[in-house]
Scaffold this motif. Structure first.
Motif, PDB file in Angstrom:
ATOM      1  N   SER A   1       0.818  -1.215   0.000  1.00 22.00           N
ATOM      2  CA  SER A   1       0.000   0.000   0.000  1.00 22.00           C
ATOM      3  C   SER A   1       0.848   1.260   0.000  1.00 22.00           C
ATOM      4  O   SER A   1       2.003   1.243   0.438  1.00 22.00           O
ATOM      5  CB  SER A   1      -0.878   0.032   1.253  1.00 22.00           C
TER       6      SER A   1
ATOM      7  N   ARG B   1       1.527   7.735   6.423  1.00 23.20           N
ATOM      8  CA  ARG B   1       2.092   7.507   7.761  1.00 23.20           C
ATOM      9  C   ARG B   1       3.616   7.463   7.678  1.00 23.20           C
ATOM     10  O   ARG B   1       4.177   7.030   6.685  1.00 23.20           O
ATOM     11  CB  ARG B   1       1.544   6.189   8.333  1.00 23.20           C
TER      12      ARG B   1
ATOM     13  N   ARG C   1       7.691   3.080  10.696  1.00 20.40           N
ATOM     14  CA  ARG C   1       8.117   2.620  12.027  1.00 20.40           C
ATOM     15  C   ARG C   1       9.539   2.083  11.887  1.00 20.40           C
ATOM     16  O   ARG C   1       9.963   1.737  10.776  1.00 20.40           O
ATOM     17  CB  ARG C   1       7.210   1.480  12.509  1.00 20.40           C
TER      18      ARG C   1
ATOM     19  N   TYR D   1       5.493  -0.589   2.952  1.00 20.22           N
ATOM     20  CA  TYR D   1       4.604   0.428   2.375  1.00 20.22           C
ATOM     21  C   TYR D   1       5.406   1.234   1.362  1.00 20.22           C
ATOM     22  O   TYR D   1       6.647   1.250   1.405  1.00 20.22           O
ATOM     23  CB  TYR D   1       4.139   1.434   3.448  1.00 20.22           C
TER      24      TYR D   1
ATOM     25  N   GLU E   1      -8.539   1.502  -4.023  1.00 20.99           N
ATOM     26  CA  GLU E   1      -9.329   1.997  -2.888  1.00 20.99           C
ATOM     27  C   GLU E   1      -8.396   2.809  -2.027  1.00 20.99           C
ATOM     28  O   GLU E   1      -7.181   2.632  -2.085  1.00 20.99           O
ATOM     29  CB  GLU E   1      -9.955   0.840  -2.093  1.00 20.99           C
TER      30      GLU E   1
ATOM     31  N   TYR F   1      -4.204   5.838   3.494  1.00 26.58           N
ATOM     32  CA  TYR F   1      -3.664   4.575   3.009  1.00 26.58           C
ATOM     33  C   TYR F   1      -4.404   4.211   1.723  1.00 26.58           C
ATOM     34  O   TYR F   1      -5.613   4.421   1.636  1.00 26.58           O
ATOM     35  CB  TYR F   1      -3.931   3.434   4.013  1.00 26.58           C
TER      36      TYR F   1
ATOM     37  N   ARG G   1      -7.051   4.423  17.429  1.00 29.26           N
ATOM     38  CA  ARG G   1      -7.156   3.100  16.798  1.00 29.26           C
ATOM     39  C   ARG G   1      -8.184   2.227  17.526  1.00 29.26           C
ATOM     40  O   ARG G   1      -8.897   1.454  16.896  1.00 29.26           O
ATOM     41  CB  ARG G   1      -5.772   2.442  16.749  1.00 29.26           C
TER      42      ARG G   1
HETATM   43  N1  LIG Z   1      -8.011   1.153   3.230  1.00 27.82           N
HETATM   44  C1  LIG Z   1      -6.726   0.797   3.380  1.00 27.82           C
HETATM   45  N2  LIG Z   1      -6.261   0.464   4.580  1.00 27.82           N
HETATM   46  C2  LIG Z   1      -4.975   0.084   4.676  1.00 27.82           C
HETATM   47  C3  LIG Z   1      -4.127   0.027   3.559  1.00 27.82           C
HETATM   48  N3  LIG Z   1      -2.899  -0.374   3.974  1.00 27.82           N
HETATM   49  C4  LIG Z   1      -2.998  -0.590   5.295  1.00 27.82           C
HETATM   50  N4  LIG Z   1      -4.249  -0.316   5.718  1.00 27.82           N
HETATM   51  C5  LIG Z   1      -4.793  -0.431   7.073  1.00 27.82           C
HETATM   52  O1  LIG Z   1      -4.507   0.729   7.813  1.00 27.82           O
HETATM   53  C6  LIG Z   1      -4.557   0.394   9.207  1.00 27.82           C
HETATM   54  C7  LIG Z   1      -3.336   0.955   9.908  1.00 27.82           C
HETATM   55  O2  LIG Z   1      -2.157   0.375   9.401  1.00 27.82           O
HETATM   56  P1  LIG Z   1      -0.742   0.631  10.136  1.00 27.82           P
HETATM   57  O3  LIG Z   1       0.288  -0.047   9.274  1.00 27.82           O
HETATM   58  O4  LIG Z   1      -0.561   2.111  10.243  1.00 27.82           O
HETATM   59  O5  LIG Z   1      -0.855  -0.002  11.489  1.00 27.82           O
HETATM   60  C8  LIG Z   1      -4.612  -1.142   9.281  1.00 27.82           C
HETATM   61  O6  LIG Z   1      -5.947  -1.514   9.521  1.00 27.82           O
HETATM   62  C9  LIG Z   1      -4.189  -1.544   7.896  1.00 27.82           C
HETATM   63  O7  LIG Z   1      -4.711  -2.808   7.517  1.00 27.82           O
HETATM   64  C10 LIG Z   1      -4.655   0.377   2.288  1.00 27.82           C
HETATM   65  O8  LIG Z   1      -3.997   0.365   1.245  1.00 27.82           O
HETATM   66  N5  LIG Z   1      -5.955   0.760   2.261  1.00 27.82           N
END
Ligand SMILES: Nc1nc2c(ncn2[C@@H]2O[C@H](COP(=O)(O)O)[C@@H](O)[C@H]2O)c(=O)[nH]1
Ligand SMILES: Nc1ncnc2c1ncn2[C@@H]1O[C@H](COP(=O)(O)OP(=O)(O)OP(=O)(O)O)[C@@H](O)[C@H]1O
Length: 185
Positions: free
Chosen positions: A37, A41, A44, A53, A72, A81, A148
């Protein structure tokens, strides 16, 4: 139309263990392709651009969205994201299974655009265990953990929208179940 779902979405509250399960699964089956994705952010410790990412600026994310380059996208807990469309399309056209690890808002968008997608919800054994995992990971400050967990309540309530629920008690068991759902083993 294929006989089995070729695109699988793994979703579930932050901290439930999605990345852990997917990493375990791909250690045994590196052929399972996981979409990388784009996110605004900050990385880390240990996260690498292009591997975990594509870390982009707000302006770059604006362009990806405006140019229709994302399958999406969503705002989650203060960051954006999105799933790069071209790489997913390429795999699907080659008949390869595709896995997306995304949030609830993204899962809903995928359901709208790809009706044969398989939506899998990863649930925690309990609310207390979810809080323990998210806090114990130690990657977010308390205020981000709170955001979160607020999102997690909405996500847990949306579980009935998914095709399958897996409870993440054992990483090994869930990884095996996910592989079977993807028809990899
Ligand atoms: N809609 C989308 N959600 C995504 C994508 N890539 C990750 N995620 C979701 O974001 C949260 C937070 O992720 P984090 O790495 O900051 O902890 C988590 O629910 C991921 O699954 C995306 O491309 N699209
Ligand atoms: N079955 C499990 N039992 C105990 N701990 C687990 C289990 N699965 C994952 N964990 C731990 O929970 C924490 C959160 O896991 P992980 O980062 O994989 O969650 P995530 O769902 O990908 O989170 P996010 O959506 O925020 O990226 C990690 O410290 C991980 O080691």
């Amino acid at each position: 139309m294929s006989e089995r779902p070729r695109l699988t979405v793994l979703s579930g509250p932050s901290g439930v263990g999605k990345s852990t399960v997917v990493a375990h699964m791909r250690k045994e089956h590196p052929e399972v392709w996981l979409s990388v994705s784009a996110t605004t952010r900050k990385p880390r410790p240990g996260e690498r651009h292009g591997v975990h990412y594509f870390f982009v600026t707000d302006e770059e994310m604006d362009k990806l969205i405006a140019n229709g380059e994302l399958l999406e996208w969503a705002e989650f807990a203060g960051n954006r994201y999105g799933t790069p469309r071209a790489a997913v399309q390429e795999r699907l056209e080659n008949g390869e299974p595709v896995l997306l690890e995304i949030d609830l808002q993204g899962a809903r968008q995928v359901r709208e655009s790809l009706s044969d997608a398989q939506l899998v919800f990863l649930a925690p054994p309990s609310w207390e265990e979810l809080v323990r995992r998210l806090t114990g990971r130690g990657t977010e400050p308390p205020e981000v953990i709170e955001r979160r967990l607020t999102a997690a309540r909405t996500e847990l309530a949306a579980e009935p929208e998914f095709d399958v629920t897996l409870v993440n008690t054992s990483v090994e068991d869930v990884a095996r179940e996910l592989l079977a759902l993807m028809d990899v083993v």
